[in-house]
Design a protein around this motif. Structure first.
Motif, PDB file in Angstrom:
ATOM      1  N   GLY A 221      41.893  33.907  39.253  1.00  0.00           N
ATOM      2  CA  GLY A 221      41.988  35.064  38.370  1.00  0.00           C
ATOM      3  C   GLY A 221      42.401  36.277  39.185  1.00  0.00           C
ATOM      4  N   LEU A 222      42.650  37.369  38.493  1.00  0.00           N
ATOM      5  CA  LEU A 222      42.999  38.612  39.200  1.00  0.00           C
ATOM      6  C   LEU A 222      41.755  39.467  39.408  1.00  0.00           C
ATOM      7  N   ASN A 223      40.904  39.494  38.389  1.00  0.00           N
ATOM      8  CA  ASN A 223      39.770  40.425  38.378  1.00  0.00           C
ATOM      9  C   ASN A 223      38.493  39.731  38.852  1.00  0.00           C
ATOM     10  N   PRO A 224      37.450  40.520  39.152  1.00  0.00           N
ATOM     11  CA  PRO A 224      36.179  39.902  39.530  1.00  0.00           C
ATOM     12  C   PRO A 224      35.724  38.934  38.431  1.00  0.00           C
ATOM     13  N   HIS A 225      35.232  37.784  38.835  1.00  0.00           N
ATOM     14  CA  HIS A 225      34.746  36.753  37.900  1.00  0.00           C
ATOM     15  C   HIS A 225      35.800  36.404  36.856  1.00  0.00           C
ATOM     16  N   ALA A 226      37.034  36.383  37.316  1.00  0.00           N
ATOM     17  CA  ALA A 226      38.173  36.065  36.433  1.00  0.00           C
ATOM     18  C   ALA A 226      38.119  36.883  35.147  1.00  0.00           C
ATOM     19  N   GLY A 227      37.715  38.141  35.277  1.00  0.00           N
ATOM     20  CA  GLY A 227      37.761  39.080  34.157  1.00  0.00           C
ATOM     21  C   GLY A 227      36.519  39.100  33.286  1.00  0.00           C
ATOM     22  N   GLU A 228      35.598  38.157  33.493  1.00  0.00           N
ATOM     23  CA  GLU A 228      34.336  38.146  32.709  1.00  0.00           C
ATOM     24  C   GLU A 228      34.636  38.294  31.204  1.00  0.00           C
ATOM     25  N   ASP A 229      35.446  37.380  30.693  1.00  0.00           N
ATOM     26  CA  ASP A 229      35.804  37.386  29.252  1.00  0.00           C
ATOM     27  C   ASP A 229      36.374  38.725  28.793  1.00  0.00           C
ATOM     28  N   GLY A 230      37.106  39.374  29.650  1.00  0.00           N
ATOM     29  CA  GLY A 230      37.750  40.626  29.263  1.00  0.00           C
ATOM     30  C   GLY A 230      36.928  41.870  29.542  1.00  0.00           C
ATOM     31  N   HIS A 231      35.669  41.705  29.964  1.00  0.00           N
ATOM     32  CA  HIS A 231      34.838  42.886  30.218  1.00  0.00           C
ATOM     33  C   HIS A 231      35.154  43.536  31.562  1.00  0.00           C
ATOM     34  N   LEU A 232      35.757  42.744  32.479  1.00  0.00           N
ATOM     35  CA  LEU A 232      36.085  43.295  33.808  1.00  0.00           C
ATOM     36  C   LEU A 232      37.583  43.231  34.055  1.00  0.00           C
ATOM     37  N   GLU A 250      53.768  21.838  29.604  1.00  0.00           N
ATOM     38  CA  GLU A 250      54.938  21.240  30.282  1.00  0.00           C
ATOM     39  C   GLU A 250      54.535  20.073  31.178  1.00  0.00           C
ATOM     40  N   GLY A 251      53.223  19.861  31.311  1.00  0.00           N
ATOM     41  CA  GLY A 251      52.762  18.727  32.124  1.00  0.00           C
ATOM     42  C   GLY A 251      52.263  19.101  33.505  1.00  0.00           C
ATOM     43  N   LEU A 252      52.212  20.402  33.828  1.00  0.00           N
ATOM     44  CA  LEU A 252      51.707  20.789  35.153  1.00  0.00           C
ATOM     45  C   LEU A 252      50.184  20.743  35.166  1.00  0.00           C
ATOM     46  N   ASP A 253      49.622  20.317  36.292  1.00  0.00           N
ATOM     47  CA  ASP A 253      48.170  20.256  36.437  1.00  0.00           C
ATOM     48  C   ASP A 253      47.692  21.560  37.067  1.00  0.00           C
ATOM     49  N   VAL A 254      47.464  22.547  36.214  1.00  0.00           N
ATOM     50  CA  VAL A 254      47.006  23.861  36.699  1.00  0.00           C
ATOM     51  C   VAL A 254      45.609  24.145  36.142  1.00  0.00           C
ATOM     52  N   GLN A 255      44.668  24.372  37.035  1.00  0.00           N
ATOM     53  CA  GLN A 255      43.304  24.696  36.606  1.00  0.00           C
ATOM     54  C   GLN A 255      43.096  26.188  36.730  1.00  0.00           C
ATOM     55  N   GLY A 256      42.326  26.752  35.777  1.00  0.00           N
ATOM     56  CA  GLY A 256      41.997  28.154  35.924  1.00  0.00           C
ATOM     57  C   GLY A 256      42.308  28.954  34.681  1.00  0.00           C
ATOM     58  N   PRO A 257      42.278  30.265  34.817  1.00  0.00           N
ATOM     59  CA  PRO A 257      42.032  31.027  36.048  1.00  0.00           C
ATOM     60  C   PRO A 257      40.560  30.936  36.474  1.00  0.00           C
ATOM     61  N   LEU A 258      40.384  30.730  37.789  1.00  0.00           N
ATOM     62  CA  LEU A 258      39.051  30.560  38.347  1.00  0.00           C
ATOM     63  C   LEU A 258      38.670  31.807  39.141  1.00  0.00           C
ATOM     64  N   PRO A 259      37.380  32.147  39.165  1.00  0.00           N
ATOM     65  CA  PRO A 259      36.967  33.303  39.970  1.00  0.00           C
ATOM     66  C   PRO A 259      37.340  33.070  41.438  1.00  0.00           C
TER      67      PRO A 259
END
Ligand code: NAI
Ligand SMILES: NCC(=O)COP(=O)(O)O
Length: 349
Positions: A221-232, A250-259
């Protein structure tokens, strides 16, 4: 690619450690299939200063002659002004860029198998009359005429992997969505388009260049705690999650956004082939903690192979013979492997 093309090592900022780490590797036989690009006189002087027993000889750019034990072959580019180790001089900015241009031309014309870059100093190049310069990565993108490239740093000796309890790969690979940008500008540069383009290039080159059949990419993620559901911060909700959903479709194995603060713990890294960080220090601080001096920097998305060191010009070490040349060795070994994979014929050792 014609037969027996050398690897090229651009020697970087002349007042930094680039010239001497190149000479150190040449002295211990690690440049045997390679050629340095830089000022021959500077390299001779630096070899003498360090007491290295090495013949530094000039060859014409494009020739097939490569370095051998005790002998460093140089494609000459002339310094604009003399150099004092550790002292930057913006008059030599054009010289540094000329070494890069010689390498790009030779790779594109089939006279070289790959290019490996010793560190340059971004600030002094900007001050030397190239205000839009931000780094090799972006310069190479423009010089090669491609729209997008990816900065990936990789080590196969990550610190956590040295634990006897570690069961994952010893490789740590970190790619960046944004590269050399002031932090103030990062959030605006993290766009849906940028994330999807960078992720596609990363997945493609993990397959094609690193031989990973189905790459698994963990995205910060970009923000602390991956944005905290939009609060951060809302970038995760508004930009990153939609981009990752499109990539998954498209078939890419991308996980996240993760803290990002916990993504780099061994438990999260265990099944991951690469981490995609949103900005420079988010990803590279961890990579360098895990393997500084053991890692290399690779530019993905270029029509040529380019690797580099994991460190900068270390001006305070220049001319003292105490800089560690190991990362340049890692970068050379990786360039050799990537070039061979592309079918670029290397000079035999
Ligand atoms: N590939 C490239 O061209 C790179 C260029 N740079 C540039 O280098 C300049 C200096 O950047 P800094 O952030 O100060 O990073 P730096 O990597 O030059 O120095 C950071 C610290 O690491 C030490 N260090 C670096 N390389 C070392 C080596 N080979 N052996 C032993 N110690 C080493 C330095 O002495 C210093 O304490 C900047 O202009 C930066 O943009 C930075 C990273 C990569
Ligand atoms: N920290 C990596 C770095 O600054 C290297 O940049 P580049 O000159 O290889 O683009």
């Amino acid at each position: 690619m014609s037969n027996n093309a050398p690897l090229l090592v651009t020697t970087g900022e002349p007042a930094g450690i680039g010239p001497e780490i190149t000479l150190m590797l040449a002295a211990n036989g690690q440049l045997n299939n390679s050629v340095a690009i830089g000022d021959t006189g500077l390299l001779k002087q630096r070899a003498a200063l360090l007491g290295l027993h090495l013949d530094v000889v000039e060859a014409a750019p494009g020739s097939r002659e490569a370095s051998s034990p005790g002998r460093l072959v140089v494609w000459h580019a002339a310094l604009r002004e003399p150099v004092i180790p550790g002292v930057l001089n913006s008059a030599n900015a054009g010289y540094v860029l000329e070494t890069l241009q010689i390498a790009v031309d030779a790779c594109q014309q089939g006279h070289a198998a790959a290019m490996v870059t010793a560190p340059l100093h971004k600030g002094v190049i900007i001050e030397g009359g190239f205000p839009s310069f931000t780094g090799h990565t972006e310069w190479l993108r423009d010089a090669c005429g491609v729209d997008e490239v990816v900065m990936l740093l990789a080590t196969d000796q990550a610190l956590h992997a040295q634990s006897s309890r570690w069961q994952g790969s010893s490789d740590l690979r970190v790619a960046l969505v944004t590269t050399h940008l002031p932090l103030r500008e990062v959030a605006d540069a993290v766009t849906y388009d940028k994330i999807t383009r960078i992720s596609r290039l990363l997945a493609t080159d993990l397959k094609n260049q690193f031989g990973i059949v189905a790459p698994r990419i963990a995205v910060c993620g970009l923000n602390p705690h991956a944005g905290e559901d939009g609060h951060l911060g809302r970038e995760e909700l508004d930009v990153i999650i939609p981009a990752l959903e499109a990539l998954r479709a498209e078939g890419l194995d991308v996980q996240g956004p993760l803290p990002a603060d916990t993504l780099f713990t061994p438990r999260h890294l265990a099944g991951v082939d690469a981490v995609l960080a949103m900005y420079h220090d988010q990803g590279l601080a961890v990579l360098k903690y895990a393997g500084f001096g053991q890692a290399a920097n690779i530019t993905l998305g270029l029509p040529l192979v380019r690797t580099s060191v994991d460190h900068g010009t270390a001006l305070s070490l220049a001319g003292r013979g105490i800089a560690d040349p190991n990362s340049l060795g890692v970068a050379l070994a990786l360039a050799k492997r990537l070039a061979a994979q592309r079918g670029n014929a290397l000079i035999a050792l």
